[in-house]
Design a protein around this motif. Structure first.
Motif, PDB file in Angstrom:
ATOM      1  N   ASP A 230      15.784  41.223  -6.080  1.00  0.00           N
ATOM      2  CA  ASP A 230      16.061  41.369  -7.668  1.00  0.00           C
ATOM      3  C   ASP A 230      17.092  39.743  -7.660  1.00  0.00           C
ATOM      4  OD1 ASP A 230      17.788  41.658  -5.271  1.00  0.00           O
ATOM      5  OD2 ASP A 230      19.626  43.227  -6.379  1.00  0.00           O
ATOM      6  N   TRP A 231      17.822  39.152  -6.546  1.00  0.00           N
ATOM      7  CA  TRP A 231      18.991  38.197  -6.422  1.00  0.00           C
ATOM      8  C   TRP A 231      18.634  37.083  -7.173  1.00  0.00           C
ATOM      9  CZ3 TRP A 231      17.023  33.746  -5.200  1.00  0.00           C
ATOM     10  CH2 TRP A 231      16.368  33.299  -3.938  1.00  0.00           C
ATOM     11  N   THR A 232      17.006  36.939  -7.641  1.00  0.00           N
ATOM     12  CA  THR A 232      17.110  35.952  -8.358  1.00  0.00           C
ATOM     13  C   THR A 232      16.359  36.267  -9.765  1.00  0.00           C
ATOM     14  OG1 THR A 232      14.101  36.691  -8.565  1.00  0.00           O
ATOM     15  CG2 THR A 232      14.778  34.490  -6.377  1.00  0.00           C
ATOM     16  N   ILE A 239      11.558  43.982 -10.691  1.00  0.00           N
ATOM     17  CA  ILE A 239      11.852  44.772  -9.923  1.00  0.00           C
ATOM     18  C   ILE A 239      11.158  46.087  -9.423  1.00  0.00           C
ATOM     19  CG2 ILE A 239      14.140  45.723  -8.778  1.00  0.00           C
ATOM     20  CD1 ILE A 239      15.177  43.433 -10.313  1.00  0.00           C
ATOM     21  N   VAL A 240      11.732  46.588 -10.931  1.00  0.00           N
ATOM     22  CA  VAL A 240      10.146  47.706 -10.754  1.00  0.00           C
ATOM     23  C   VAL A 240       9.376  47.728 -10.579  1.00  0.00           C
ATOM     24  CG1 VAL A 240       9.292  50.267 -11.965  1.00  0.00           C
ATOM     25  CG2 VAL A 240      11.824  49.422 -12.497  1.00  0.00           C
ATOM     26  N   ARG A 241       8.712  47.272 -10.836  1.00  0.00           N
ATOM     27  CA  ARG A 241       6.851  46.715 -10.120  1.00  0.00           C
ATOM     28  C   ARG A 241       7.052  46.961  -8.509  1.00  0.00           C
ATOM     29  NH1 ARG A 241       6.109  42.451 -12.618  1.00  0.00           N
ATOM     30  NH2 ARG A 241       5.312  41.142 -11.087  1.00  0.00           N
ATOM     31  N   ARG A 242       7.738  45.772  -8.063  1.00  0.00           N
ATOM     32  CA  ARG A 242       8.087  45.370  -6.555  1.00  0.00           C
ATOM     33  C   ARG A 242       7.718  46.853  -5.194  1.00  0.00           C
ATOM     34  NH1 ARG A 242      11.259  39.385  -7.593  1.00  0.00           N
ATOM     35  NH2 ARG A 242       9.094  38.103  -8.400  1.00  0.00           N
ATOM     36  N   HIS A 256      19.847  44.800  -4.545  1.00  0.00           N
ATOM     37  CA  HIS A 256      21.985  43.948  -3.936  1.00  0.00           C
ATOM     38  C   HIS A 256      22.471  45.011  -5.538  1.00  0.00           C
ATOM     39  CE1 HIS A 256      19.440  41.216  -2.519  1.00  0.00           C
ATOM     40  NE2 HIS A 256      20.661  41.267  -1.972  1.00  0.00           N
ATOM     41  N   ASP A 257      24.092  45.356  -5.095  1.00  0.00           N
ATOM     42  CA  ASP A 257      24.888  45.360  -6.468  1.00  0.00           C
ATOM     43  C   ASP A 257      25.975  44.880  -6.547  1.00  0.00           C
ATOM     44  OD1 ASP A 257      25.609  46.008  -3.975  1.00  0.00           O
ATOM     45  OD2 ASP A 257      27.389  47.620  -3.847  1.00  0.00           O
TER      46      ASP A 257
END
Length: 288
Positions: A230-232, A239-242, A256-257
Protein backbone atom coordinates in the motif's frame (compact mmCIF):
# COMPACT_ATOMS: atom_id res chain seq x y z
CA UNK A 1 7.97 7.98 9.42
CA UNK A 2 7.34 10.14 6.39
CA UNK A 3 8.85 9.29 3.04
CA UNK A 4 10.13 12.84 2.50
CA UNK A 5 12.29 12.43 5.59
CA UNK A 6 14.30 9.63 4.01
CA UNK A 7 17.35 10.35 1.88
CA UNK A 8 17.34 7.19 -0.16
CA UNK A 9 14.85 5.60 -2.54
CA UNK A 10 13.60 2.08 -3.00
CA UNK A 11 16.34 0.96 -5.35
CA UNK A 12 19.02 2.40 -3.11
CA UNK A 13 17.71 0.49 -0.11
CA UNK A 14 17.50 -2.74 -2.03
CA UNK A 15 21.04 -2.31 -3.36
CA UNK A 16 22.35 -1.66 0.16
CA UNK A 17 20.64 -4.71 1.56
CA UNK A 18 21.79 -6.87 -1.32
CA UNK A 19 25.37 -5.85 -0.61
CA UNK A 20 24.90 -6.78 3.01
CA UNK A 21 23.86 -10.27 2.01
CA UNK A 22 20.37 -10.13 3.49
CA UNK A 23 18.55 -13.42 2.87
CA UNK A 24 14.91 -14.61 3.00
CA UNK A 25 12.80 -14.80 6.12
CA UNK A 26 10.16 -17.32 7.10
CA UNK A 27 8.64 -18.75 10.28
CA UNK A 28 5.52 -19.93 12.01
CA UNK A 29 4.02 -19.44 15.42
CA UNK A 30 1.06 -21.44 16.64
CA UNK A 31 -1.50 -21.57 19.41
CA UNK A 32 -0.38 -24.92 20.82
CA UNK A 33 3.14 -25.31 19.49
CA UNK A 34 5.80 -23.14 17.96
CA UNK A 35 7.20 -24.04 14.57
CA UNK A 36 10.18 -22.45 12.91
CA UNK A 37 11.89 -23.25 9.63
CA UNK A 38 15.19 -25.03 9.16
CA UNK A 39 18.74 -23.63 8.96
CA UNK A 40 18.78 -19.86 9.09
CA UNK A 41 20.99 -17.23 7.49
CA UNK A 42 22.21 -14.31 9.54
CA UNK A 43 19.87 -11.80 7.93
CA UNK A 44 16.66 -11.63 5.91
CA UNK A 45 15.70 -9.59 2.85
CA UNK A 46 14.42 -6.03 2.84
CA UNK A 47 10.67 -5.72 3.10
CA UNK A 48 9.99 -2.36 1.59
CA UNK A 49 11.27 1.07 0.77
CA UNK A 50 10.51 3.90 3.17
CA UNK A 51 7.03 3.21 4.51
CA UNK A 52 6.42 0.09 2.46
CA UNK A 53 6.64 -3.69 2.27
CA UNK A 54 8.96 -6.23 0.68
CA UNK A 55 9.51 -6.77 -2.99
CA UNK A 56 6.58 -8.73 -4.42
CA UNK A 57 7.25 -12.42 -4.11
CA UNK A 58 4.06 -14.03 -2.91
CA UNK A 59 3.75 -16.36 0.00
CA UNK A 60 6.76 -18.30 1.23
CA UNK A 61 7.51 -21.85 0.27
CA UNK A 62 7.06 -24.76 2.66
CA UNK A 63 9.24 -24.87 5.71
CA UNK A 64 10.45 -27.79 7.80
CA UNK A 65 8.99 -27.77 11.33
CA UNK A 66 11.44 -28.19 14.17
CA UNK A 67 10.89 -29.04 17.78
CA UNK A 68 9.22 -26.28 19.69
CA UNK A 69 10.74 -24.54 22.66
CA UNK A 70 8.80 -24.13 25.86
CA UNK A 71 8.07 -20.54 24.94
CA UNK A 72 4.45 -20.47 23.85
CA UNK A 73 2.76 -17.90 21.65
CA UNK A 74 -1.03 -17.97 21.76
CA UNK A 75 -3.58 -16.01 19.75
CA UNK A 76 -6.29 -14.19 21.61
CA UNK A 77 -9.45 -16.28 21.75
CA UNK A 78 -11.57 -13.37 22.95
CA UNK A 79 -11.37 -9.62 22.86
CA UNK A 80 -10.20 -8.94 26.38
CA UNK A 81 -6.84 -7.23 26.59
CA UNK A 82 -4.27 -10.01 27.13
CA UNK A 83 -2.20 -10.21 30.25
CA UNK A 84 1.30 -9.31 29.10
CA UNK A 85 4.09 -10.93 31.06
CA UNK A 86 7.63 -9.70 30.72
CA UNK A 87 9.66 -12.74 29.79
CA UNK A 88 12.86 -13.29 27.89
CA UNK A 89 12.17 -15.21 24.68
CA UNK A 90 14.72 -17.36 22.89
CA UNK A 91 17.00 -15.69 20.38
CA UNK A 92 15.32 -16.38 17.06
CA UNK A 93 17.14 -16.73 13.78
CA UNK A 94 14.11 -15.88 11.63
CA UNK A 95 10.98 -13.85 12.25
CA UNK A 96 7.61 -15.51 12.66
CA UNK A 97 5.53 -15.24 9.54
CA UNK A 98 2.18 -16.97 10.03
CA UNK A 99 -0.26 -18.02 12.70
CA UNK A 100 -1.01 -21.72 12.33
CA UNK A 101 -3.38 -24.30 13.77
CA UNK A 102 -6.09 -21.85 14.81
CA UNK A 103 -8.61 -22.41 12.06
CA UNK A 104 -9.74 -19.64 9.74
CA UNK A 105 -7.94 -16.84 11.52
CA UNK A 106 -5.88 -13.97 10.14
CA UNK A 107 -3.81 -11.15 11.64
CA UNK A 108 -3.94 -7.57 10.34
CA UNK A 109 -0.86 -5.43 11.01
CA UNK A 110 -0.14 -1.74 10.40
CA UNK A 111 3.32 -0.13 10.38
CA UNK A 112 4.90 3.30 10.88
CA UNK A 113 2.31 5.10 13.03
CA UNK A 114 0.67 6.36 15.00
CA UNK A 115 -0.39 9.10 12.60
CA UNK A 116 -3.25 11.44 13.57
CA UNK A 117 -4.33 11.71 9.93
CA UNK A 118 -4.95 8.00 9.27
CA UNK A 119 -4.61 5.87 12.41
CA UNK A 120 -7.87 7.13 14.01
CA UNK A 121 -9.88 6.09 10.93
CA UNK A 122 -8.29 2.64 10.97
CA UNK A 123 -9.00 2.29 14.69
CA UNK A 124 -12.62 3.34 14.17
CA UNK A 125 -13.10 0.79 11.40
CA UNK A 126 -11.64 -1.99 13.55
CA UNK A 127 -13.87 -0.90 16.42
CA UNK A 128 -16.94 -0.96 14.18
CA UNK A 129 -16.38 -4.64 13.46
CA UNK A 130 -15.13 -5.42 16.97
CA UNK A 131 -11.79 -6.83 15.87
CA UNK A 132 -8.22 -6.30 17.03
CA UNK A 133 -5.04 -5.67 15.04
CA UNK A 134 -1.32 -5.14 15.60
CA UNK A 135 0.30 -1.72 15.21
CA UNK A 136 4.09 -1.59 14.86
CA UNK A 137 4.89 1.97 15.86
CA UNK A 138 7.95 4.13 15.26
CA UNK A 139 9.14 5.63 18.53
CA UNK A 140 9.60 9.09 17.06
CA UNK A 141 5.87 9.17 16.27
CA UNK A 142 4.79 8.43 19.84
CA UNK A 143 5.57 11.62 21.84
CA UNK A 144 3.22 13.77 19.76
CA UNK A 145 0.50 11.09 19.72
CA UNK A 146 0.37 9.72 23.25
CA UNK A 147 -3.41 9.92 23.56
CA UNK A 148 -3.86 8.14 20.25
CA UNK A 149 -1.52 5.36 21.35
CA UNK A 150 -3.50 4.97 24.58
CA UNK A 151 -6.72 4.76 22.58
CA UNK A 152 -5.25 2.02 20.42
CA UNK A 153 -4.14 0.02 23.45
CA UNK A 154 -7.44 0.61 25.27
CA UNK A 155 -9.25 -0.92 22.31
CA UNK A 156 -7.19 -4.08 22.76
CA UNK A 157 -4.83 -3.64 19.84
CA UNK A 158 -1.30 -5.00 20.22
CA UNK A 159 1.39 -2.31 20.09
CA UNK A 160 4.66 -3.49 18.54
CA UNK A 161 8.11 -1.94 18.16
CA UNK A 162 9.14 -0.73 14.68
CA UNK A 163 12.33 1.03 15.83
CA UNK A 164 12.66 4.73 16.61
CA UNK A 165 13.45 6.26 13.21
CA UNK A 166 12.87 3.45 10.70
CA UNK A 167 16.52 2.77 9.73
CA UNK A 168 18.01 -0.06 7.74
CA UNK A 169 18.99 -2.38 10.59
CA UNK A 170 21.85 -4.34 8.93
CA UNK A 171 23.61 -1.06 8.20
CA UNK A 172 23.76 -0.16 11.91
CA UNK A 173 26.25 -1.03 14.62
CA UNK A 174 24.80 -3.15 17.46
CA UNK A 175 24.80 -0.11 19.75
CA UNK A 176 22.60 1.77 17.28
CA UNK A 177 20.23 -1.17 16.92
CA UNK A 178 19.91 -1.30 20.70
CA UNK A 179 19.21 2.42 20.79
CA UNK A 180 16.57 2.23 18.06
CA UNK A 181 14.71 -0.66 19.67
CA UNK A 182 15.36 0.31 23.28
CA UNK A 183 14.20 3.93 22.95
CA UNK A 184 10.98 2.81 21.29
CA UNK A 185 10.25 0.21 23.97
CA UNK A 186 10.92 2.82 26.64
CA UNK A 187 8.61 5.46 25.20
CA UNK A 188 5.81 2.92 24.67
CA UNK A 189 6.20 1.64 28.22
CA UNK A 190 6.17 5.18 29.55
CA UNK A 191 2.85 5.88 27.81
CA UNK A 192 1.11 2.51 28.26
CA UNK A 193 2.79 1.04 31.32
CA UNK A 194 3.87 -2.02 29.28
CA UNK A 195 6.74 -2.34 26.83
CA UNK A 196 6.12 -4.04 23.46
CA UNK A 197 6.37 -7.82 23.25
CA UNK A 198 6.72 -7.82 19.46
CA UNK A 199 8.98 -6.03 17.00
CA UNK A 200 9.32 -5.73 13.25
CA UNK A 201 12.45 -4.66 11.39
CA UNK A 202 12.01 -1.78 8.93
CA UNK A 203 12.09 -3.04 5.33
CA UNK A 204 11.93 -6.55 6.79
CA UNK A 205 15.73 -6.40 7.02
CA UNK A 206 16.78 -8.43 10.06
CA UNK A 207 20.20 -9.56 11.22
CA UNK A 208 21.69 -11.57 14.06
CA UNK A 209 22.17 -8.53 16.27
CA UNK A 210 18.55 -7.49 15.88
CA UNK A 211 17.36 -10.93 16.97
CA UNK A 212 19.70 -10.94 19.95
CA UNK A 213 18.83 -7.41 21.07
CA UNK A 214 15.13 -7.93 20.49
CA UNK A 215 15.21 -11.02 22.71
CA UNK A 216 17.11 -9.13 25.41
CA UNK A 217 14.33 -6.54 25.36
CA UNK A 218 11.72 -9.29 25.76
CA UNK A 219 10.36 -9.11 22.22
CA UNK A 220 9.58 -11.63 19.49
CA UNK A 221 10.14 -10.82 15.78
CA UNK A 222 7.10 -10.82 13.50
CA UNK A 223 7.19 -10.49 9.71
CA UNK A 224 4.20 -11.09 7.41
CA UNK A 225 2.68 -13.38 4.83
CA UNK A 226 0.84 -10.92 2.55
CA UNK A 227 2.24 -7.52 1.65
CA UNK A 228 -0.41 -5.13 0.35
CA UNK A 229 2.31 -2.81 -1.02
CA UNK A 230 0.00 0.00 0.00
CA UNK A 231 3.00 2.33 0.38
CA UNK A 232 3.10 2.51 -3.43
CA UNK A 233 -0.44 3.97 -3.43
CA UNK A 234 -1.61 1.49 -6.08
CA UNK A 235 -5.28 2.33 -5.60
CA UNK A 236 -7.85 1.15 -3.10
CA UNK A 237 -9.15 -1.67 -5.30
CA UNK A 238 -5.65 -3.05 -5.86
CA UNK A 239 -5.01 -3.17 -2.11
CA UNK A 240 -8.35 -4.88 -1.54
CA UNK A 241 -7.61 -7.42 -4.27
CA UNK A 242 -4.20 -8.26 -2.79
CA UNK A 243 -5.75 -8.97 0.61
CA UNK A 244 -8.61 -10.92 -0.94
CA UNK A 245 -6.29 -13.07 -3.06
CA UNK A 246 -3.81 -13.60 -0.22
CA UNK A 247 -6.38 -14.45 2.43
CA UNK A 248 -6.01 -17.80 4.10
CA UNK A 249 -5.78 -19.48 7.49
CA UNK A 250 -2.88 -18.10 9.49
CA UNK A 251 -2.07 -15.24 7.12
CA UNK A 252 -0.44 -12.08 8.50
CA UNK A 253 -1.27 -9.00 6.39
CA UNK A 254 1.09 -6.01 6.17
CA UNK A 255 -0.40 -2.54 5.69
CA UNK A 256 0.53 0.98 6.85
CA UNK A 257 -1.18 3.68 8.84
CA UNK A 258 1.61 6.25 8.40
CA UNK A 259 4.76 6.98 6.44
CA UNK A 260 3.00 8.74 3.58
CA UNK A 261 -0.44 9.32 2.10
CA UNK A 262 -2.49 6.48 3.52
CA UNK A 263 -6.09 7.31 2.56
CA UNK A 264 -6.11 4.32 0.19
CA UNK A 265 -5.11 2.02 3.04
CA UNK A 266 -7.93 3.42 5.18
CA UNK A 267 -10.50 2.96 2.42
CA UNK A 268 -9.25 -0.52 1.58
CA UNK A 269 -9.67 -1.70 5.17
CA UNK A 270 -13.29 -0.57 5.13
CA UNK A 271 -13.83 -2.79 2.11
CA UNK A 272 -11.85 -5.96 2.80
CA UNK A 273 -12.48 -6.28 6.54
CA UNK A 274 -16.22 -7.05 6.24
CA UNK A 275 -15.42 -9.32 3.29
CA UNK A 276 -13.02 -11.35 5.43
CA UNK A 277 -15.50 -11.59 8.28
CA UNK A 278 -18.34 -12.55 5.97
CA UNK A 279 -16.06 -15.16 4.44
CA UNK A 280 -15.70 -16.86 7.80
CA UNK A 281 -12.32 -15.50 8.82
CA UNK A 282 -11.63 -14.56 12.42
CA UNK A 283 -9.36 -11.55 12.82
CA UNK A 284 -7.12 -12.13 15.85
CA UNK A 285 -3.93 -10.97 17.50
CA UNK A 286 -1.25 -13.05 19.23
CA UNK A 287 -0.21 -12.78 22.84
CA UNK A 288 2.16 -14.59 25.10
Amino acid sequence: MKKDQLNFDRRSVLRIVACLGVAGAAGLFASERLRTPGPTPATTPPARPPAGGPPPGGRPGPTRPLNASGYRLQPMTGYATPVLRRTTPPVRTRPFLEVSDIGRAMVLTFDDGPDPRYTPDIVRTLRKYDVRAMFFVCGEMVPANRDLLREMADDGHVIGNHTWSHPLIPALAPSRIRDELGRTSEVVEKVLGEAPLWYRAPYGAWNRHSFEIGAELGMEPLAWTVDTLDWTEPGTEVIVRRVREGAGPGVVVLSHDAGGERSQSVAALRSYLPELLNGGYRITVPHR
